[in-house]
Design a protein around this motif. Structure first.
Motif: not given
Ligand SMILES: Nc1nc2c(ncn2[C@@H]2O[C@H](COP(=O)(O)OP(=O)(O)OP(=O)(O)O)[C@@H](O)[C@H]2O)c(=O)[nH]1
Length: 889
Positions: A499-500, A502-504, A507, A541-542, A516, A512, A538, A617, A613
């Motif tokens: 799981d990535l 802080r991918f949020k 974004n 999400g991330d 992507d 977005h 996959r 992390r 995490k």
């Molecule tokens: N650009 C993009 N964003 C995605 C996609 N699917 C999910 N996301 C985003 O990925 C993020 C996943 O967030 P989380 O895994 O809950 O939290 P995080 O920010 O990664 O933080 P941690 O996992 O706690 O490290 C969310 O903001 C989703 O909106 C996608 O297909 N494309």
């Protein structure tokens, strides 16, 4: 063309009869003519002598009368007159037998019978007597009286009567033949009359029969004409109906009785009627049968007719036979439409006979298969064989066709250009209703595009659009499959959730789209670092899910996690030019320790990932805590070794190899050691497996080979002589390949003599490679180096292999030496190995010799050399040089 009729036998016999009758009639006529001529002759022949006789008698009477008158004094009489009459009477009587008389052109010369000649002679005699009597009376009337003359005359008359009766008797004879002839003619004429009457009768009977036959024949013809399914008319050249026949007349729009006498103009529109009359006249002019097709509007709709119009020349009429061909035309039209449809369809169609010989194909067949009609006809569908199906597949088709007459399914066919494509094919056995099958009809469609579409759909259903990785659904299946396989093979499966971190933020900060792009980049990066056999997907999400199959131990999963983490160390270059960094937290669960279903394992991995995490992390965690610790230790060792390799922290130690009989040091086995680096001490037995698992062994191996050869060369250059240096090849190193090439390079670069280098390979390492080992050993041997088998006795060497291996030496594993000479098993085994080596002509060396007793035992058994603490442990190069090479300069 008019044919001359052949003459019937009846005609021929009639003609012969006619000729015969004519000939007979001519013969009869000739007979009649002949008979009549004979009658004439006969009558004349009969009349003339009688006439002569009568003349003679008359002249005799005259002479008598003239005599009496002369005597009576009649001046009108004279003796000469009397004499003349007498002469005439005599002359006439003679003429009966002698004289020939001419009557016209006919000469009457009757045959004279002796009876007649006699009678005439007697008559002449009497006449002569009478002449004498007359002359005597004239001379002397008294002497000869008138009565005498009368008497003479009576005699003459009697003689005349005799002549006359002879003549009549003669005539009667002749008349009898003539009467017979006349009777014959009468008979012939009667017979002829009867024959003529008979012939006439027969002719009239025949004529009657012929007439009856004609009537009968006409009745039959009429019945036939009425019964025929077609409609027939007799038409004159004006188009007038003279007669109407045939069952088909019910198809005429008008009652046929009404039609007789009417003309085509009464029933059809003028242009059509004119066409009909035109056809009639055409047939009459050409004198041959004319074909003509036309249509009529009838109650049930338009119907088509085909007419054959035959002229009846003599009557200036035609027989117009008209057949309703509506059904045939419709059938033809249907066939034409079918043919058009067949040619127009996009489905390939192939018709074969029951032996499978292609008899017909359509256009689509050619466009689908690339084979033209000419190329296909006469061949079998084997022409299209793709080689993708085994014979049982085709046998299945045949058995379905033979039992049920139908088969349907997907079949791979080969096009003319060699391309192979899937076809959906239906094959039906066909034949006339109620008859056995005659053909097979195969209809097929190229379903490549459908397959591609299906694959695309299936891909979309199973793969993620953005990263083109298997999606959550697919990964769950994949994991289930891996679990099932591991259950069967008693191996482990690792499940890793990546799981990535802080991918949020990405974004949120960059949008977005960039998110992507980064996700796709991460997928690509992770994919690149996959091991063979592992699956990345996959999960959502991330989150990425990694399934590791055939896992040897938990540590291997940790190594993969580390690889994945470090794969993300490098920044990602976005299309817009930005460089982005992203890290990941990884959770690991293992089958069977943590669960035995996909759902369970994923849940565990998820929990472990959250733990990672929580712990800050960019790290990984096992579901089980202690596994994480072991893995961490192992990872620490790996990185220490990595560093050691990078910083040349390895060094070579040398342990002497000693000849058993002489005690001479032959050379040394080079052994790798890790220099003290501040960490805990670690020996080869600990680090070699880690290096092997992480793949670093190849790098170390290359370094070892170079270092040993370099050192050997240095010693030689310094004037220290020795027989050999041996180095070890790990089985993993051999598996990874490149050893021979590297060694060749090293030997060439360092100039170390190959014959002084011995390469040791463990027995088990060789056995793992099976027959490949042989090739490898020969390649190695080709470099000129010596080969020895290390740890001999611990594996399960096949003697047959051993005989084939081009090795020089066997090294008896230290495990067998330690308890010698106390342990009898070891004694026995060692003795056997030494004897075996001898028999195979190989050198034999014992490892781990520590006591004098062991040395003595080995020497006694004929072992060539040993190594072990009895002589020396492995020592640094300088020490080895100092202790064991010095005296050899
Ligand atoms: N650009 C993009 N964003 C995605 C996609 N699917 C999910 N996301 C985003 O990925 C993020 C996943 O967030 P989380 O895994 O809950 O939290 P995080 O920010 O990664 O933080 P941690 O996992 O706690 O490290 C969310 O903001 C989703 O909106 C996608 O297909 N494309």
């Amino acid at each position: 063309m008019k044919d001359a009729l052949p003459r019937s036998p009846f005609q021929v016999s009639s003609m012969l009869t006619l000729v015969a009758i004519t000939l007979v009639a001519i013969a009869v006529l000739l007979l009649v003519a002949w008979s009549s001529a004979r009658w004439d002759t006969l009558l004349r022949d009969s009349a003339v002598p009688l006439d002569r006789l009568s003349q003679s008698r008359s002249f005799a009477l005259q002479a008598e009368l003239f005599t009496e008158r002369l005597l009576a004094g009649d001046p009108g009489s004279s003796p000469s007159l009397v004499q003349a009459n007498l002469q005439r009477a005599s002359h006439a009587a003679r003429a009966i037998v002698n004289d020939t008389t001419r009557l016209g052109r006919l000469e009457i010369a009757g045959p004279v019978s002796p009876e007649l000649r006699l009678a005439v002679g007697e008559y002449l005699q009497v006449l002569d007597d009478m002449g004498r009597h007359i002359r005597a009376r004239l001379v002397d009337p008294a002497q000869t009286s008138a009565l005498d003359l009368r008497v003479m005359h009576a005699s003459l008359r009697a003689a005349g009567v005799r002549v006359e009766s002879v003549l009549l008797a003669d005539m009667n004879g002749r008349y009898a033949f003539q009467r017979d002839l006349d009777r014959l003619i009468g008979l012939l004429l009667t017979a002829m009359m009867l024959v003529v009457i008979g012939l006439r009768y027969r002719a009239s009977v025949r004529q009657r029969h012929a007439l009856l036959r004609l009537v009968d024949s006409e009745a039959r013809l009429r019945a036939f004409a009425y019964a025929m399914p077609d409609t027939a008319f007799i038409l004159d050249r004006e188009g007038r109906y003279i007669e109407v026949f045939g069952m088909g007349r019910s198809l005429t729009p008008y009652g046929h009785e009404r039609m007789v006498g009417a003309t085509v103009f009464d029933y059809f529109p003028r242009p059509q009627a004119e066409n009909f009359v035109g056809v009639v006249r055409d047939a009459l002019t050409r004198g041959e049968v004319v074909r003509y097709e036309y249509s009529l509007r009838l109650a049930g709709g338009t119907r088509w007719f085909e007419a054959r119009v035959a002229p009846v020349d003599s009557m200036q009429r035609v027989v117009w036979v008209s057949r309703d061909v509506t059904e045939r035309r419709r059938a033809e039209e249907r066939i034409r439409l079918h043919a058009v449809a067949l040619e127009g369809t996009r489905d390939g169609v192939m018709v074969t006979d029951l032996h499978g010989r292609i008899q017909s194909v359509n256009r689509a067949f050619t466009s689908i298969t690339g084979y033209s009609e000419e190329e296909a006809i006469g061949k079998t569908p084997g022409l299209l064989k793709s080689g993708r199906h085994d014979p049982s597949f085709y046998r299945g088709i045949w058995s379905a066709l033979l039992s049920g007459g139908y088969w349907q399914g997907e079949i791979w066919n080969r096009r003319r250009n060699g391309e192979v494509a899937p076809h959906w094919m239906s094959i039906s056995a066909v034949g006339e209703q109620g008859h056995p099958y005659e053909h097979y009809v195969a209809v097929f469609t190229d379903i490549s595009q459908l397959r591609q579409f299906e694959e695309r759909v299936s891909h979309l259903a199973n793969y993620d659009l953005l990263t083109d990785l298997p999606n959550r659904l697919r990964m769950s299946d994949c994991l289930e499959t891996a679990i099932a396989a591991a259950r069967r093979s008693h191996t482990q499966v690792g499940v890793m959730l990546v799981d990535l971190d802080r991918f949020k933020n990405v974004n949120d900060a960059l949008g977005h789209a960039l998110g992507d792009e980064l996700l796709a980049g991460v997928a690509e990066r992770l994919r690149k670092h996959l091991r063979h056999g592992d699956t990345l997907g996959r999960y959502g999400g991330d989150e990425f899910l990694l399934v590791l199959e055939q896992l040897r131990d938990a540590g291997e999963a940790a190594a993969v996690a580390r690889t994945m983490n470090s794969a993300l160390d490098q920044p990602f270059l976005m299309r817009g030019g930005q460089e982005l960094y992203i890290k990941a937290s990884i959770g690991i669960s293992l089958y069977p320790e943590d669960g035995d279903t996909a759902a369970e394992l994923i849940k565990d991995a998820d929990a472990a990932m959250y733990e990672a995490k929580r712990l800050g992390r960019n790290t990984f965690r096992y579901y089980q805590e202690d596994l994480t610790r072991t893995a961490n230790e192992r990872l620490a060792l790996e990185s220490r070794l990595r560093r050691a390799l990078d910083e040349s922290m390895f060094e070579m130690y040398y342990q002497p190899l000693v000849a058993l009989n002489s005690g001479e040091v032959l050379g040394a086995e080079a052994l790798v050691r890790l220099r003290p680096d501040g960490g805990p001490r670690i020996g080869p037995a600990d680090f070699i497996p880690v290096l092997e698992e992480s793949g670093m062994i190849a790098e170390l191996g290359r370094w070892v080979q170079r270092e040993v050869c370099r050192q050997g060369r240095a010693w030689l250059d310094a004037g220290y002589d020795f027989q050999l240096l041996t180095l070890n090849l790990s089985a993993e190193e051999v598996r990874r390949g490149g050893v021979v090439d590297n060694l060749r390079e090293v030997l060439a670069e360092t100039g170390f003599p190959a014959e002084k280098l011995e390469v040791e390979i463990t027995e088990s390492g060789l056995m793992q490679r099976g027959s490949e080992a042989l090739d490898f050993l020969y390649e190695l041997k080709g470099l000129g180096v010596r080969l020895s088998i290390d740890d001999f006795g611990t594996g399960y060497s096949s003697l047959s292999y051993l005989k084939l291996f081009p090795v020089n030496k066997l090294k008896i594993d230290r495990g067998f030496i330690t308890d010698i000479p106390e342990d009898q098993n070891d004694v026995q085994l060692t003795t056997t190995i030494i004897a075996l080596a001898r028999n195979l002509g190989l050198d034999v060396l014992a490892e781990g010799v520590e006591t004098e007793a062991q040395r003595t035992f080995l020497a006694e058994k004929g072992c060539d050399a040993y190594q072990g603490y009895l002589c020396s442990p492995p020592v640094e190069a300088a020490v080895f040089q100092e202790r064991f090479l010095h005296g050899r300069r």
